[in-house]
Scaffold this motif. Structure first.
Motif, PDB file in Angstrom:
ATOM      1  N   GLY A 158       1.435   7.524   1.415  1.00 55.22           N
ATOM      2  CA  GLY A 158       0.265   6.817   1.931  1.00 55.22           C
ATOM      3  C   GLY A 158       0.596   6.003   3.159  1.00 55.22           C
ATOM      4  O   GLY A 158      -0.192   5.954   4.121  1.00 55.22           O
ATOM      5  N   VAL A 159       1.768   5.350   3.175  1.00 52.81           N
ATOM      6  CA  VAL A 159       2.198   4.591   4.351  1.00 52.81           C
ATOM      7  C   VAL A 159       2.345   5.521   5.550  1.00 52.81           C
ATOM      8  O   VAL A 159       1.880   5.235   6.660  1.00 52.81           O
ATOM      9  N   MET A 207      -2.214   4.182  -0.823  1.00 53.68           N
ATOM     10  CA  MET A 207      -1.403   2.973  -1.011  1.00 53.68           C
ATOM     11  C   MET A 207      -1.997   2.068  -2.078  1.00 53.68           C
ATOM     12  O   MET A 207      -1.290   1.529  -2.937  1.00 53.68           O
ATOM     13  N   SER A 251      -1.453   3.518  -5.534  1.00 50.29           N
ATOM     14  CA  SER A 251      -0.055   3.365  -5.941  1.00 50.29           C
ATOM     15  C   SER A 251       0.236   1.940  -6.393  1.00 50.29           C
ATOM     16  O   SER A 251       0.828   1.718  -7.456  1.00 50.29           O
ATOM     17  N   GLY A 269      -4.802   7.188   3.787  1.00 55.48           N
ATOM     18  CA  GLY A 269      -3.567   6.434   3.581  1.00 55.48           C
ATOM     19  C   GLY A 269      -3.811   5.146   2.827  1.00 55.48           C
ATOM     20  O   GLY A 269      -3.030   4.777   1.935  1.00 55.48           O
ATOM     21  N   GLY A 302       2.547   6.251  -2.875  1.00 61.05           N
ATOM     22  CA  GLY A 302       2.496   5.079  -2.003  1.00 61.05           C
ATOM     23  C   GLY A 302       3.268   5.279  -0.713  1.00 61.05           C
ATOM     24  O   GLY A 302       2.792   4.914   0.375  1.00 61.05           O
TER      25      GLY A 302
END
Length: 478
Positions: free
Chosen positions: A395-396, A368, A371, A364, A392
């Protein structure tokens, strides 16, 4: 409807607004087809110039050895600069110059291939010190001939024993043997007949004077001159590498012009007036009407009829959270005009499910960071921007699910700490562990799937109610 003389200004104004799509004209009605005809434009010429600009950019990339990387960095330009005809003419001159250099290189490469082929043809005869144009004397005949490499030259000489002829082997390779035949002119035909069973064939170099070695030296010089000319033409292209950004903007200008020309060919005209139909978003209609009014046009705007629904162009309207999902939606198909935009409704499920599948803080974080770095530093456009925006957001979700499952590159921290301090390894806290709480994962996945299915049914239920299909909504969904 507008005056035909206003065509360029009208199309330019509509293109500036960027919110109108002109429809293909319908000439099936005899009344219309008798009065109007499709408009014309320089679309073919513009497309040719687009191809030339693409070729010029590819040539710069090839000969100047420049690399764009994953993202092309473009500088921002003002509308005034973009529409400036001076810059466009300069870029066009550069494109034509590079095109001329490429044509010269292509011609030289063709000459090089011919010169090389001719040199290769002469190579087997390099040791022959006889001028190639010499065909014989008053009584003797000289013939250059070839035969298959496995031919027994001794047997051939025996076959020619009763004829006033002699065979000299000049050279040989894996495919052929190269020989010189000397014979009396009176017995040339007899010698040819005796050689035919051995698959001999004559070789000639028309227009060539001097020995093979002398001609090869001349060809070597021509090849060297050709190579220098190719390098000079390539160097001219390299010099124009600094104009690459200018050519890119020129290419964008041509694309915009091609769109304008394509729209011009969708107009109907009789030479005095022009007529077209098109689509515009309702929220942009005021600006469109203002432009049409300024040009003394006659127009009528109305909502699409039911039979026109499938012809309405679709433009998705999303916020920062759901806009990256456009990439996924466009990968399949855009919703119909009277349908529901799936992005705002399905974005939470897509992002959540992705995080559940990955469920790792390490992955993750990488997603992020990738991104943020790409979107802030490279500033990609279009589908690539949507991709990294979605990366992104996923990823969060992946990081949060990694916190819940205690995953950081799998059990990387635990394994490293075990190697360093076996008695007191580091174990990240976890709300649940997928390997151990398998029943919880199974039930949770089924519940989330049920929520997603019910959400889709609720959307369908609402849509049918909105369209007045009450009984369909009750019996098919509820």
């Amino acid at each position: 409807m507008a005056l035909a003389e206003c065509r360029e200004d009208l199309l330019g104004g509509l293109q500036h607004l960027g919110c109108v799509e002109i429809s293909e004209p319908n000439l099936s009605d005899p009344a219309w087809s008798a009065l109007l005809r499709r408009g014309s434009s320089s679309l073919a010429q513009t497309r040719t110039e687009i191809a030339d600009a693409h070729t010029a950019l590819a040539a710069i990339k090839q000969y100047a050895k420049v690399k764009d990387g994953l993202f092309i960095q473009r500088r921002q330009v003002s509308e005034q600069e973009f529409l400036d005809p001076t810059g466009k003419e300069q870029a066009k001159a550069v494109s034509q110059k590079i095109g001329g250099a490429l044509r010269e290189i292509s011609r030289l490469q063709g000459d090089e291939a011919r010169l090389t082929a001719r040199r290769q043809a002469l190579t087997p005869w390099a040791s022959l010190d006889m001028p190639l144009e010499l065909e014989g004397t008053a009584h003797a005949r000289f013939r250059l001939m070839v035969c298959p490499s496995g031919t027994d030259i001794g047997a051939v000489r025996i076959a020619l024993a009763d004829v006033a002829a002699e065979l000299y082997e000049v050279s040989a390779d894996k495919q052929q043997t190269y020989v010189l035949l000397l014979c009396h002119r009176a017995e040339e035909e007899t010698a040819q007949e005796l050689l035919r069973p051995f698959n001999f064939s004559a070789v000639a170099f028309p227009g060539t004077t001097g020995t093979a070695a002398e001609n090869m030296d001349a060809l070597d010089q021509s090849l060297a001159d050709n190579k220098k000319a190719q390098e000079a033409a390539a160097a001219a292209i390299v010099q124009d590498a600094k104009s690459r950004d200018v050519l890119r903007m020129y290419l964008d200008q041509l694309r915009a012009e091609a769109e304008k020309d394509a729209s011009a060919e969708r107009l109907l005209t009789d030479g005095t007036i022009l007529f077209f139909e098109g689509w515009a978003p309702a929220e942009s209609l005021r600006e469109v009407e203002k432009l049409l009014q300024s040009m003394d046009c006659a127009w009528e705007a109305e909502d699409p009829a039911p039979e026109e629904i499938h012809d309405v162009p679709v433009r998705l309207k999303n916020n920062w959270l759901t806009k990256p999902l456009n990439m996924v939606t466009e990968m399949y198909s855009l919703p119909a005009y009277n349908n529901v935009d799936p992005n705002p409704l399905m974005a939470p499920f897509f992002i959540l499910f992705y995080g559940i599948m990955m469920a790792d803080m390490g992955y993750g974080l990488i997603m992020m960071l990738a991104s943020v770095v790409v979107l802030t530093k490279k500033k990609p456009k279009g589908g690539m921007a949507h991709f990294f925006g979605l990366l992104g957001l996923c990823g969060v979700s992946t990081f949060i699910m990694g916190i819940l499952t205690g995953g950081f590159f799998g059990d990387f921290l635990t394994q490293i700490s075990t190697l360093i301090n076996p008695d007191n390894p580091i174990t990240l806290p976890a709300l649940f562990t997928p390997l151990n709480d398998t029943m919880m994962i199974l039930v949770g996945a089924m519940c989330l799937g049920a929520v997603q299915i019910i959400t889709g049914m609720a959307i369908s239920f609402y849509k049918k109610l909105r369209d007045g299909q009450v009984m369909d909504a009750i019996w098919e969904e509820l």
